[in-house]
Design a protein around this motif. Structure first.
Motif, PDB file in Angstrom:
ATOM      1  N   ARG A  63       0.984  -1.178   0.047  1.00  0.00           N
ATOM      2  CA  ARG A  63       0.015   0.032  -0.024  1.00  0.00           C
ATOM      3  C   ARG A  63       0.911   1.441  -0.068  1.00  0.00           C
ATOM      4  N   VAL A  64       0.615   2.374  -0.603  1.00  0.00           N
ATOM      5  CA  VAL A  64       0.919   3.590  -0.430  1.00  0.00           C
ATOM      6  C   VAL A  64      -0.211   4.577   0.144  1.00  0.00           C
ATOM      7  N   CYS A  65       0.487   5.196   1.218  1.00  0.00           N
ATOM      8  CA  CYS A  65      -0.434   5.890   2.051  1.00  0.00           C
ATOM      9  C   CYS A  65      -0.195   7.576   2.019  1.00  0.00           C
ATOM     10  N   LEU A  66      -1.354   8.162   1.532  1.00  0.00           N
ATOM     11  CA  LEU A  66      -1.217   9.680   1.277  1.00  0.00           C
ATOM     12  C   LEU A  66      -1.795  10.635   2.544  1.00  0.00           C
ATOM     13  N   TRP A  67      -1.143  11.020   3.223  1.00  0.00           N
ATOM     14  CA  TRP A  67      -1.774  11.738   4.481  1.00  0.00           C
ATOM     15  C   TRP A  67      -1.254  12.983   4.871  1.00  0.00           C
ATOM     16  N   ASN A  68      -1.995  13.819   5.466  1.00  0.00           N
ATOM     17  CA  ASN A  68      -1.783  15.251   5.996  1.00  0.00           C
ATOM     18  C   ASN A  68      -2.146  15.093   7.320  1.00  0.00           C
ATOM     19  N   GLU A  69      -1.529  16.277   8.188  1.00  0.00           N
ATOM     20  CA  GLU A  69      -2.111  16.555   9.604  1.00  0.00           C
ATOM     21  C   GLU A  69      -2.969  17.492   9.193  1.00  0.00           C
ATOM     22  N   PHE A  70      -4.275  17.272   9.196  1.00  0.00           N
ATOM     23  CA  PHE A  70      -5.331  18.340   8.614  1.00  0.00           C
ATOM     24  C   PHE A  70      -5.784  19.284   9.525  1.00  0.00           C
ATOM     25  N   MET A  71      -5.579  19.073  10.716  1.00  0.00           N
ATOM     26  CA  MET A  71      -5.914  20.021  11.723  1.00  0.00           C
ATOM     27  C   MET A  71      -5.639  19.613  12.820  1.00  0.00           C
ATOM     28  N   ARG A  72      -5.413  20.809  13.936  1.00  0.00           N
ATOM     29  CA  ARG A  72      -5.067  20.384  15.397  1.00  0.00           C
ATOM     30  C   ARG A  72      -6.407  20.027  16.134  1.00  0.00           C
ATOM     31  N   TRP A  73      -6.284  19.314  17.209  1.00  0.00           N
ATOM     32  CA  TRP A  73      -7.451  18.769  17.816  1.00  0.00           C
ATOM     33  C   TRP A  73      -8.093  19.721  18.452  1.00  0.00           C
ATOM     34  N   PRO A  74      -9.606  19.666  18.252  1.00  0.00           N
ATOM     35  CA  PRO A  74     -10.262  20.788  18.708  1.00  0.00           C
ATOM     36  C   PRO A  74     -10.407  21.014  20.321  1.00  0.00           C
ATOM     37  N   ALA A  75     -10.833  22.141  20.781  1.00  0.00           N
ATOM     38  CA  ALA A  75     -11.179  21.987  21.943  1.00  0.00           C
ATOM     39  C   ALA A  75     -12.401  21.427  22.535  1.00  0.00           C
ATOM     40  N   PRO A  76     -12.336  20.932  23.609  1.00  0.00           N
ATOM     41  CA  PRO A  76     -13.314  20.054  24.109  1.00  0.00           C
ATOM     42  C   PRO A  76     -14.880  20.482  23.926  1.00  0.00           C
ATOM     43  N   GLU A  77     -15.131  21.650  23.743  1.00  0.00           N
ATOM     44  CA  GLU A  77     -16.612  22.301  23.623  1.00  0.00           C
ATOM     45  C   GLU A  77     -16.931  22.171  22.338  1.00  0.00           C
ATOM     46  N   HIS A  78     -15.919  21.900  21.264  1.00  0.00           N
ATOM     47  CA  HIS A  78     -16.209  22.066  19.682  1.00  0.00           C
ATOM     48  C   HIS A  78     -15.775  20.443  19.323  1.00  0.00           C
ATOM     49  N   GLU A  79     -15.406  19.531  19.830  1.00  0.00           N
ATOM     50  CA  GLU A  79     -15.225  18.343  19.459  1.00  0.00           C
ATOM     51  C   GLU A  79     -16.502  17.713  18.846  1.00  0.00           C
ATOM     52  N   ALA A  80     -17.564  17.377  19.432  1.00  0.00           N
ATOM     53  CA  ALA A  80     -18.824  16.842  18.819  1.00  0.00           C
ATOM     54  C   ALA A  80     -19.160  17.585  17.565  1.00  0.00           C
ATOM     55  N   ALA A  81     -19.301  18.956  17.434  1.00  0.00           N
ATOM     56  CA  ALA A  81     -19.576  19.390  16.236  1.00  0.00           C
ATOM     57  C   ALA A  81     -18.638  19.136  15.108  1.00  0.00           C
ATOM     58  N   LEU A  82     -17.317  19.263  15.610  1.00  0.00           N
ATOM     59  CA  LEU A  82     -16.319  19.109  14.457  1.00  0.00           C
ATOM     60  C   LEU A  82     -16.472  17.598  14.071  1.00  0.00           C
ATOM     61  N   PHE A  83     -16.322  16.660  14.932  1.00  0.00           N
ATOM     62  CA  PHE A  83     -16.502  15.412  14.453  1.00  0.00           C
ATOM     63  C   PHE A  83     -17.817  14.982  13.589  1.00  0.00           C
ATOM     64  N   GLU A  84     -18.746  15.536  13.820  1.00  0.00           N
ATOM     65  CA  GLU A  84     -20.089  15.501  13.212  1.00  0.00           C
ATOM     66  C   GLU A  84     -19.841  15.930  11.670  1.00  0.00           C
ATOM     67  N   ALA A  85     -19.238  17.197  11.445  1.00  0.00           N
ATOM     68  CA  ALA A  85     -18.852  17.841  10.238  1.00  0.00           C
ATOM     69  C   ALA A  85     -17.983  16.897   9.406  1.00  0.00           C
ATOM     70  N   LEU A  86     -16.984  16.332  10.152  1.00  0.00           N
ATOM     71  CA  LEU A  86     -16.034  15.609   9.202  1.00  0.00           C
ATOM     72  C   LEU A  86     -16.817  14.284   8.812  1.00  0.00           C
ATOM     73  N   LEU A  87     -17.609  13.643   9.703  1.00  0.00           N
ATOM     74  CA  LEU A  87     -18.364  12.401   9.313  1.00  0.00           C
ATOM     75  C   LEU A  87     -19.379  12.800   8.074  1.00  0.00           C
ATOM     76  N   ARG A  88     -19.877  14.002   8.216  1.00  0.00           N
ATOM     77  CA  ARG A  88     -20.770  14.416   7.003  1.00  0.00           C
ATOM     78  C   ARG A  88     -19.971  14.597   5.668  1.00  0.00           C
ATOM     79  N   ILE A  89     -18.578  15.264   5.738  1.00  0.00           N
ATOM     80  CA  ILE A  89     -17.872  15.399   4.587  1.00  0.00           C
ATOM     81  C   ILE A  89     -17.410  14.035   4.088  1.00  0.00           C
ATOM     82  N   HIS A  90     -17.144  13.100   4.899  1.00  0.00           N
ATOM     83  CA  HIS A  90     -16.821  11.689   4.736  1.00  0.00           C
ATOM     84  C   HIS A  90     -17.824  10.789   4.026  1.00  0.00           C
TER      85      HIS A  90
END
Length: 125
Positions: A50-77
């Motif tokens: 396998r060849v893996c292409l990757w990037n450190e897309f963003m820093r870990w969010p503040a706790p109060e933003h985790e749920a909204a961010l992960f929901e947005a990433l799941l929707r994008i994905h």
């Protein structure tokens, strides 16, 4: 079945198609720094399977933003349509969200790898 040498050759040919110079010596991990400072990593894993292409897309969010961010990433994905098949992984210990594509080398061509590299760059910049 692909070997590490075949995977390195695919990467070198894909980089050449993109007008980039391959490393002088084959390596299982290399990085490309874009003009804006964004880094795209290319790793050969699973003994060249396998060849893996990757990037450190963003820093870990503040706790109060985790749920909204992960929901947005799941929707994008969703079904890979918003990410052209890329996926996200979270590494709380490192404090990063990583976006990646893991490509099997058995049927991978340099053309296809170059297209996947361009696709991931489009997503991350």
């Amino acid at each position: 079945m692909s070997t590490p040498a075949e995977a390195h050759s695919l990467i070198a040919n894909a980089l050449a198609q993109l007008g980039l110079k391959a490393p002088a010596e084959p390596t299982d991990s290399l990085s490309i720094t874009l003009k804006d400072g964004t880094v795209l990593w290319i790793d050969v894993v699973a003994n060249g399977q396998r060849v893996c292409l990757w990037n450190e897309f963003m820093r870990w969010p503040a706790p109060e933003h985790e749920a909204a961010l992960f929901e947005a990433l799941l929707r994008i994905h969703a079904f890979g349509t918003g990410t052209d098949g890329a996926a996200f992984t979270a590494n709380r210990e490192a404090g990063t969200i990583v976006v990646f594509k893991s490509l099997p080398t058995a049927h991978l061509s340099a053309d296809w790898l170059a297209e996947e590299m361009e696709s991931l760059v489009t997503l991350i910049v």
